[in-house]
Design a protein around this motif. Structure first.
Motif, PDB file in Angstrom:
ATOM      1  N   TYR A  63       0.831  -1.188   0.098  1.00  0.00           N
ATOM      2  CA  TYR A  63      -0.082   0.029   0.001  1.00  0.00           C
ATOM      3  C   TYR A  63       0.915   1.156   0.257  1.00  0.00           C
ATOM      4  CZ  TYR A  63      -3.601  -3.369   1.730  1.00  0.00           C
ATOM      5  OH  TYR A  63      -4.273  -4.224   1.912  1.00  0.00           O
ATOM      6  N   ASN A  64       0.222   2.463  -0.593  1.00  0.00           N
ATOM      7  CA  ASN A  64       1.124   3.489  -0.548  1.00  0.00           C
ATOM      8  C   ASN A  64       0.267   4.601   0.110  1.00  0.00           C
ATOM      9  OD1 ASN A  64       3.960   2.936  -1.468  1.00  0.00           O
ATOM     10  ND2 ASN A  64       2.571   2.084  -2.960  1.00  0.00           N
ATOM     11  N   ILE A  65       0.698   5.746   0.534  1.00  0.00           N
ATOM     12  CA  ILE A  65       0.026   6.865   1.146  1.00  0.00           C
ATOM     13  C   ILE A  65       1.066   7.982   0.815  1.00  0.00           C
ATOM     14  CG2 ILE A  65      -0.848   8.148   3.039  1.00  0.00           C
ATOM     15  CD1 ILE A  65      -1.244   5.329   4.370  1.00  0.00           C
ATOM     16  N   VAL A  66       0.376   9.253   0.276  1.00  0.00           N
ATOM     17  CA  VAL A  66       0.921  10.471   0.280  1.00  0.00           C
ATOM     18  C   VAL A  66       0.384  11.521   1.520  1.00  0.00           C
ATOM     19  CG1 VAL A  66      -0.450  11.418  -1.471  1.00  0.00           C
ATOM     20  CG2 VAL A  66       1.798  12.221  -1.398  1.00  0.00           C
ATOM     21  N   VAL A  67       1.369  12.098   2.312  1.00  0.00           N
ATOM     22  CA  VAL A  67       0.882  12.968   3.152  1.00  0.00           C
ATOM     23  C   VAL A  67       1.182  14.470   2.452  1.00  0.00           C
ATOM     24  CG1 VAL A  67       1.284  13.959   5.360  1.00  0.00           C
ATOM     25  CG2 VAL A  67       1.565  11.228   4.981  1.00  0.00           C
ATOM     26  N   ALA A  68       0.078  15.128   2.234  1.00  0.00           N
ATOM     27  CA  ALA A  68       0.227  16.537   1.647  1.00  0.00           C
ATOM     28  C   ALA A  68      -0.266  17.677   2.334  1.00  0.00           C
ATOM     29  CB  ALA A  68      -0.898  16.360   0.557  1.00  0.00           C
ATOM     30  N   GLY A  69       0.787  18.479   2.563  1.00  0.00           N
ATOM     31  CA  GLY A  69       0.409  19.860   3.135  1.00  0.00           C
ATOM     32  C   GLY A  69      -0.346  20.716   2.647  1.00  0.00           C
TER      33      GLY A  69
ATOM     34  N   GLU B 230      -4.488  14.453  -8.261  1.00  0.00           N
ATOM     35  CA  GLU B 230      -4.188  14.357  -9.577  1.00  0.00           C
ATOM     36  C   GLU B 230      -2.859  13.772  -9.977  1.00  0.00           C
ATOM     37  OE1 GLU B 230      -4.720  18.530 -10.837  1.00  0.00           O
ATOM     38  OE2 GLU B 230      -6.692  18.687  -9.972  1.00  0.00           O
ATOM     39  N   HIS B 231      -2.058  13.585  -8.955  1.00  0.00           N
ATOM     40  CA  HIS B 231      -0.546  13.292  -9.125  1.00  0.00           C
ATOM     41  C   HIS B 231      -0.136  11.911  -8.763  1.00  0.00           C
ATOM     42  CE1 HIS B 231       0.841  17.442 -10.388  1.00  0.00           C
ATOM     43  NE2 HIS B 231      -0.270  17.716  -9.522  1.00  0.00           N
ATOM     44  N   VAL B 232      -1.245  11.241  -7.958  1.00  0.00           N
ATOM     45  CA  VAL B 232      -0.745   9.727  -7.701  1.00  0.00           C
ATOM     46  C   VAL B 232      -1.968   8.731  -8.008  1.00  0.00           C
ATOM     47  CG1 VAL B 232       0.492  10.634  -5.401  1.00  0.00           C
ATOM     48  CG2 VAL B 232      -2.023  10.153  -5.222  1.00  0.00           C
ATOM     49  N   PRO B 233      -1.838   7.577  -8.182  1.00  0.00           N
ATOM     50  CA  PRO B 233      -2.779   6.469  -8.606  1.00  0.00           C
ATOM     51  C   PRO B 233      -4.128   6.614  -7.611  1.00  0.00           C
ATOM     52  CG  PRO B 233      -0.632   5.631  -8.800  1.00  0.00           C
ATOM     53  CD  PRO B 233      -0.294   6.906  -8.038  1.00  0.00           C
ATOM     54  N   GLU B 234      -5.095   6.298  -8.219  1.00  0.00           N
ATOM     55  CA  GLU B 234      -6.208   6.186  -7.398  1.00  0.00           C
ATOM     56  C   GLU B 234      -6.022   5.064  -6.014  1.00  0.00           C
ATOM     57  OE1 GLU B 234      -8.504   2.802 -10.587  1.00  0.00           O
ATOM     58  OE2 GLU B 234      -9.147   4.996 -10.222  1.00  0.00           O
ATOM     59  N   TRP B 235      -5.213   3.891  -6.318  1.00  0.00           N
ATOM     60  CA  TRP B 235      -5.201   3.328  -5.106  1.00  0.00           C
ATOM     61  C   TRP B 235      -4.056   3.870  -3.926  1.00  0.00           C
ATOM     62  CZ3 TRP B 235      -3.500   2.330 -10.193  1.00  0.00           C
ATOM     63  CH2 TRP B 235      -2.008   1.994 -10.348  1.00  0.00           C
ATOM     64  N   TRP B 236      -3.384   4.873  -4.300  1.00  0.00           N
ATOM     65  CA  TRP B 236      -2.804   5.674  -3.214  1.00  0.00           C
ATOM     66  C   TRP B 236      -3.676   6.082  -2.346  1.00  0.00           C
ATOM     67  CZ3 TRP B 236       2.544   7.595  -2.978  1.00  0.00           C
ATOM     68  CH2 TRP B 236       3.491   6.935  -3.639  1.00  0.00           C
ATOM     69  N   GLY B 237      -3.448   6.175  -0.864  1.00  0.00           N
ATOM     70  CA  GLY B 237      -4.160   6.720   0.155  1.00  0.00           C
ATOM     71  C   GLY B 237      -3.330   8.285   0.406  1.00  0.00           C
ATOM     72  N   ILE B 238      -4.662   9.204   0.564  1.00  0.00           N
ATOM     73  CA  ILE B 238      -4.238  10.448   0.789  1.00  0.00           C
ATOM     74  C   ILE B 238      -4.510  10.882   2.081  1.00  0.00           C
ATOM     75  CG2 ILE B 238      -4.488  12.841  -0.001  1.00  0.00           C
ATOM     76  CD1 ILE B 238      -5.179  11.668  -2.553  1.00  0.00           C
ATOM     77  N   ILE B 239      -3.389  11.646   2.912  1.00  0.00           N
ATOM     78  CA  ILE B 239      -3.502  12.330   4.266  1.00  0.00           C
ATOM     79  C   ILE B 239      -3.338  13.640   4.104  1.00  0.00           C
ATOM     80  CG2 ILE B 239      -2.611  12.243   6.705  1.00  0.00           C
ATOM     81  CD1 ILE B 239      -2.043   9.426   6.531  1.00  0.00           C
ATOM     82  N   THR B 240      -4.287  14.566   4.270  1.00  0.00           N
ATOM     83  CA  THR B 240      -3.916  16.046   4.385  1.00  0.00           C
ATOM     84  C   THR B 240      -3.557  16.484   5.775  1.00  0.00           C
ATOM     85  OG1 THR B 240      -6.287  16.366   4.896  1.00  0.00           O
ATOM     86  CG2 THR B 240      -5.473  16.334   2.357  1.00  0.00           C
TER      87      THR B 240
ATOM     88  N   MET C 125      -7.692  11.650   7.039  1.00  0.00           N
ATOM     89  CA  MET C 125      -7.657  10.594   6.059  1.00  0.00           C
ATOM     90  C   MET C 125      -8.377  11.113   4.715  1.00  0.00           C
ATOM     91  SD  MET C 125      -5.892   7.852   5.043  1.00  0.00           S
ATOM     92  CE  MET C 125      -5.319   7.214   6.532  1.00  0.00           C
ATOM     93  N   TYR C 126      -8.070  11.797   3.749  1.00  0.00           N
ATOM     94  CA  TYR C 126      -8.906  12.211   2.705  1.00  0.00           C
ATOM     95  C   TYR C 126      -9.172  11.118   1.978  1.00  0.00           C
ATOM     96  CZ  TYR C 126     -10.001  14.785  -1.508  1.00  0.00           C
ATOM     97  OH  TYR C 126     -10.468  15.243  -2.707  1.00  0.00           O
ATOM     98  N   ARG C 127      -8.287  10.125   1.763  1.00  0.00           N
ATOM     99  CA  ARG C 127      -8.753   8.948   0.831  1.00  0.00           C
ATOM    100  C   ARG C 127      -7.889   7.869   1.297  1.00  0.00           C
ATOM    101  NH1 ARG C 127      -7.442   9.394  -5.311  1.00  0.00           N
ATOM    102  NH2 ARG C 127      -5.375   8.534  -4.992  1.00  0.00           N
ATOM    103  N   LYS C 128      -8.459   6.606   1.516  1.00  0.00           N
ATOM    104  CA  LYS C 128      -7.884   5.278   2.176  1.00  0.00           C
ATOM    105  C   LYS C 128      -7.281   4.697   1.162  1.00  0.00           C
ATOM    106  CE  LYS C 128     -11.510   4.618   5.875  1.00  0.00           C
ATOM    107  NZ  LYS C 128     -12.354   3.392   6.395  1.00  0.00           N
ATOM    108  N   MET C 129      -6.255   4.285   1.495  1.00  0.00           N
ATOM    109  CA  MET C 129      -5.303   3.410   0.589  1.00  0.00           C
ATOM    110  C   MET C 129      -5.789   1.940   0.379  1.00  0.00           C
ATOM    111  SD  MET C 129      -2.528   1.835   3.458  1.00  0.00           S
ATOM    112  CE  MET C 129      -3.072   0.745   4.800  1.00  0.00           C
ATOM    113  N   GLN C 130      -5.771   1.593  -1.062  1.00  0.00           N
ATOM    114  CA  GLN C 130      -5.942   0.462  -1.479  1.00  0.00           C
ATOM    115  C   GLN C 130      -4.811  -0.599  -1.709  1.00  0.00           C
ATOM    116  OE1 GLN C 130      -9.125   0.966  -4.486  1.00  0.00           O
ATOM    117  NE2 GLN C 130      -9.342   3.110  -3.854  1.00  0.00           N
TER     118      GLN C 130
END
Length: 207
Positions: A73-79, A88-98, A110-115
């Motif tokens: 799994y992968n997650i990007v933590v965004a400021g 727009e810059h990571v695949p749909e299966w990546w989680g996103i934490i703002t 947790m803006y988008r859960k990882m898949q």
């Protein structure tokens, strides 16, 4: 404006609260990239890339390719500055934490859960382990020691002989138990044994 140094410690607390039993490893080389955080879970490895307000997307495409080879799994933590556009810059299966600054602290969401990442390579994951850790997995599974073989050869054999459902928890367990003080001694002893074996082999050939 949040910088990398502002995010790390509070992020570790957030990850432990959100996911439960984990171990955090920092700054691990994965292909041509360096993973900011490797989050070890009981049956999976999670790559976490931090994009603070001071960071750009210049290297992100290459990082995504490398992370997807190494991690389940992968997650990007965004400021804050990246919060709107990061998806727009990571695949749909990546989680996103703002991450947002709030009253001298940092709030995470947790803006988008990882898949599950379908492109992960078990052999790439095994390459994150050190030789004594690989040797322990070989022992657990009753494999030959291959003392005179390269790390690459050993990884190939482990990948061939051990099913993924058995191997993944074992990889995680090795990383959970990794002792950075002890492992240096173990690696030194392992190399010393290899050198002795090489020396004996050369003597046999010359004899």
């Amino acid at each position: 404006m949040l910088y990398d140094k502002d995010l790390r410690e509070p992020l570790f607390d957030y990850l432990e609260d959100y996911f439960g039993k984990i171990r955090i490893l920092e700054e691990k080389q994965v292909g041509k990239s360096r993973a900011d955080i490797v989050m070890v879970m009981e049956k999976a490895l999670v790559g976490i890339e931090i994009k603070s307000d001071a960071d750009t997307y210049a290297r992100l495409a290459g990082q995504v390719k490398d992370y997807d080879l190494f991690f389940d799994y992968n997650i990007v933590v965004a400021g804050t500055t990246h919060g709107i556009h990061i998806k727009e810059h990571v695949p749909e299966w990546w989680g996103i934490i703002t991450a947002e600054e709030a009253d001298h602290s940092v709030d995470f969401y947790m803006y988008r859960k990882m898949q599950a990442n379908k492109g992960v390579s078990l052999k790439k994951q095994l390459s994150l382990l050190w030789r004594p850790e690989l040797a322990h997995i070989q022992k657990l599974n009753g494999m030959a020691k291959y003392k005179e073989k390269s790390k690459k050869f050993v990884i190939e054999k482990i990948g061939e002989k051990i099913p993924a459902e058995i191997l993944k928890p074992q990889i995680s367990e090795e990383l959970f138990e990794r002792d950075y003080n002890l492992i240096a001694e173990q690696i030194q002893e392992f190399r010393a044994r290899e050198n002795r074996n090489d020396s004996r082999l050369r003597k046999k050939r010359s004899g």
